[in-house]
Design an enzyme around this catalytic site. Structure first.
Site, short mmCIF file in Angstrom:
data_model
loop_
_atom_site.label_atom_id
_atom_site.label_comp_id
_atom_site.label_asym_id
_atom_site.label_seq_id
_atom_site.Cartn_x
_atom_site.Cartn_y
_atom_site.Cartn_z
CB SER A 44 -0.91 0.03 1.23
OG SER A 44 -1.63 -1.17 1.33
CD GLU A 65 0.64 0.14 12.86
OE1 GLU A 65 0.38 -0.21 14.04
OE2 GLU A 65 -0.01 -0.29 11.89
CG PHE A 90 -2.17 3.40 11.28
CD1 PHE A 90 -3.30 3.75 12.01
CD2 PHE A 90 -2.34 2.64 10.13
CE1 PHE A 90 -4.57 3.35 11.61
CE2 PHE A 90 -3.60 2.23 9.72
CZ PHE A 90 -4.73 2.58 10.46
CG HIS A 116 -3.28 5.46 2.38
ND1 HIS A 116 -2.03 5.07 1.93
CD2 HIS A 116 -4.15 4.58 1.84
CE1 HIS A 116 -2.15 4.01 1.15
NE2 HIS A 116 -3.42 3.70 1.06
NE ARG A 174 -6.41 3.87 -1.27
CZ ARG A 174 -7.51 3.63 -1.99
NH1 ARG A 174 -8.32 4.63 -2.32
NH2 ARG A 174 -7.79 2.41 -2.38
#
Lengths: 336, 297
Positions: A44, A65, A90, A116, A174
């Site tokens: 991603s 994370e 995150f 993102h 993103r």
């Protein structure tokens, strides 16, 4: 730039994160001390491109994370330069304690690329949007904070991150950004200087990330409709901020609007406001962004419009601020 | 192992007991200089700190950044009240820096800043960070083609923090046999007993399940500490594929009879009279420790 082989065709076909991945691979070839880490988001975030080319210098920490950033700090304290990627929220929210103490306080070369960001993960909703990272990350001593406007600029920001000493945070979107620079070789990127995207002396829009494209559209619309000269500054680097460019805008235009896909508490607008307040010269000023609110589920272009940070929204704000009416029914789609 | 590594005989045991005693007194003295300190968790950690720094770790106080040195991470960063005396005594910094412990502008204080304190490998204080840092430092050894050990000392209450278990998973996943976690299992936390507040037992089983070789010992017995650390190092040197966890059963405030085992002494300060009593208690405690070394060594 050495080793740059990408053409305009390439960048228009690459997502922003793919531009990041390509830049990191280039850096990896030049600098053997670079390592990369992710937390089950290799695909991603596109950091997996580095992992494919340099599997021995790549660590996937699983969905963990906090540990990832601690491990990155341990590597960076011992001679490595660590690039670490997860979704922006995150990093800035879930892992803030590790980023604060292990990375910022120790002042180690961990380069965080939060993907993102903003509302770019539209339909994932507020748990996956990130509207707080600029506020959070720019409050951390030792950090440089960058929000590029498209893939080609991201390429340069990532390359610059290696050269900037200490920790760096880059937030990217993103998917595909609106292409502002079709050719990566023509990006006039100096990491600590704002880029003037449009000249103008009637007012200035200072924007970062997704809002740079929207501000450029707004500038075109206001020129066409009311013959206003609207300067657009691409403030890709929020910290350290280019004070000189802001002061010049105050002196030469007297009106400043900021636009960011981020809350208006503590981000780009606040950073610009700090410069204006300290300069002390009267200046009309309005901050645009998500005002003390969570975003909702939807396509990013709709969410930008709902927050008033698309081209039409920016024009409406300017209209109220300086008392000039625009025919915002003009089809700004023609400006593509 | 350092080049001058010797077998653990009675003489070595007594040497380490002497050093531990000196460091316990210096720690109490540091509480006096600083006005207060995390005395309880400092004293429970001191025997392990002593044997690591004075028997096992490859270090050079004249070259704190020596790339081949062994690394130490004090994940329970508040035990700096004991760790800082260890570093100063080792020669990393002058005693004058310890005399201003915690005072405004001091380099050395309650939680150590590795950018100010020579010999300190990482800054710690917020709990649950150290093992992640240790994993990163151990991976750096691989990247840099070095062969050093990474010792991470955690508290037991600290293991309530979930980030420890993220880190433990990764130490096992990456087969980091050069990582040794030493759990200072003094069974007390700020608000009371670990078992009553948020139990972490069976902590040995937890680490075993997370992929560690686990040893459980009396953390105030130099022979048991020696044998456990030797075994961990041998595991790494013999091509082992697991990290090691040494669960050290310890006593908070060990050696100072009027605070030992009392959770309210997580942090505190002493009156002049209490300082005298503390030093006297440590002297008596040392005699017991010497007697054991003489008998069992």
């Amino acid at each position: 730039m050495g080793g740059m082989v990408y053409t305009s065709l390439d960048t228009t076909k690459l997502s922003t994160a793919e531009c990041y991945g390509l830049a990191l691979c280039e850096l990896g070839r030049e600098h053997p001390e670079i390592v990369a880490l992710t937390a089950d988001l290799a695909k991603s975030t596109k950091i997996g491109m580095f992992g494919k080319e340099f599997p021995d210098r790549f660590y996937n920490l699983g969905i963990a994370e906090q540990n990832m950033f601690g491990v990155a700090a341990g590597l960076a304290k011992n001679g490595l330069v660590a690039f670490a990627s997860t979704f922006a929220i995150f990093a800035a929210a879930r892992s803030l304690d590790q980023i604060h103490t292990d990375i910022a306080y120790m002042n180690v070369p961990v380069k965080i690329i939060g993907t993102h960001a903003g509302t770019s993960f539209g339909q994932a909703g507020s748990t996956h949007h990130c509207l707080i990272d600029l506020s959070v990350m720019r409050s951390l001593p030792n950090f440089t904070v960058i929000n590029p406007c498209d893939g080609a600029e991201t390429f340069h920001a990532v390359k610059a991150a290696y050269d900037i000493p200490g920790p760096v945070y880059i937030r990217i979107n993103r998917g595909f950004d609106q292409v502002i620079y079709p050719n990566v070789q023509d990006v006039p990127f100096e990491w600590d200087k704002a880029t003037t995207m449009k000249e103008g002396n009637d007012l200035t829009i200072i924007a970062c990330g997704s809002c740079v494209f929207e501000s450029m559209q707004a500038s075109r619309m206001m020129k066409a409709d009311a013959d206003l000269g609207v300067r657009v500054l691409n403030m890709h680097t929020i910290k350290p901020i280019d004070k000189e460019a802001i002061i010049k805008a105050i002196d030469e235009t007297g009106v400043i609007v900021t636009a960011e896909d981020h809350v208006t508490q503590g981000g780009l607008g606040s950073a610009v406001a700090e410069v204006i307040a300290e300069y002390g010269k009267p200046c009309k000023f309005k901050m645009l962004g998500h005002d003390n609110s969570f975003s909702t589920i939807g396509l990013q272009e709709d969410l930008l419009a709902m927050a008033g940070i698309d081209a039409n929204g920016i024009c409406n704000t300017v209209s109220e601020l300086i008392g000039v009416d625009f025919d915002t029914e003009l089809s700004w789609a023609d400006e593509y | 192992m350092p080049a001058d590594y010797k077998p653990f005989d009675k003489q070595e045991w007594l040497r380490l007991e002497k050093k531990a005693n000196d460091l316990r007194h210096l720690t109490v003295q540091t509480v006096s200089w600083g006005g207060s300190g995390h005395i309880g968790g400092g004293m429970s950690a001191l025997d392990a700190l002593t044997i690591l720094y004075h028997r096992f770790m490859k270090l050079d106080p004249n070259d704190p950044d020596w790339p081949d040195r062994d690394r130490f991470v004090l994940s329970k960063g508040h035990a700096a009240i004991a760790y800082a005396p260890v570093l100063v005594d080792y020669g990393y910094m002058p005693e004058s820096e310890l005399r201003i412990f915690n005072l405004t502008g001091a380099k050395i204080g309650m939680h150590l800043d590795c950018n100010k304190v020579k010999g300190c490998d990482v800054s710690t204080g917020s709990l649950g960070h150290g093992l992640s840092l240790g994993v990163g430092i151990a991976l750096a050894a691989r990247q840099n083609k070095k062969d050093y050990m990474v010792y991470v000392m955690t508290g037991d209450g600290e293991l309530n923090e979930g980030s420890n278990w993220e880190a433990a998973m990764s130490a096992a996943q990456f087969k980091l046999s050069n990582v040794v976690v030493l759990v200072d299992n003094n069974k007390l936390m700020i608000d009371g007993e670990v078992k009553d507040e948020m139990n972490i037992e069976p902590v040995d089983e937890k680490f075993r399940t997370f992929g560690f070789d686990v040893l459980r010992i009396d953390g105030h017995n130099m022979k048991e500490l020696n044998d456990a650390i030797e075994k961990a190092i041998a595991n790494h040197q013999n091509g082992g594929t697991k990290p090691t966890a040494i669960i050290m059963d310890t006593v908070k405030g060990e050696g100072i009879d009027f605070i030992a085992g009392d959770y309210t002494w997580h942090y505190g300060s002493f009156s002049d009279e209490m300082f005298e009593k503390a030093h006297a208690s440590l002297d008596a405690y040392y005699q017991k420790r010497v007697a054991r070394a003489e008998k069992e060594g």
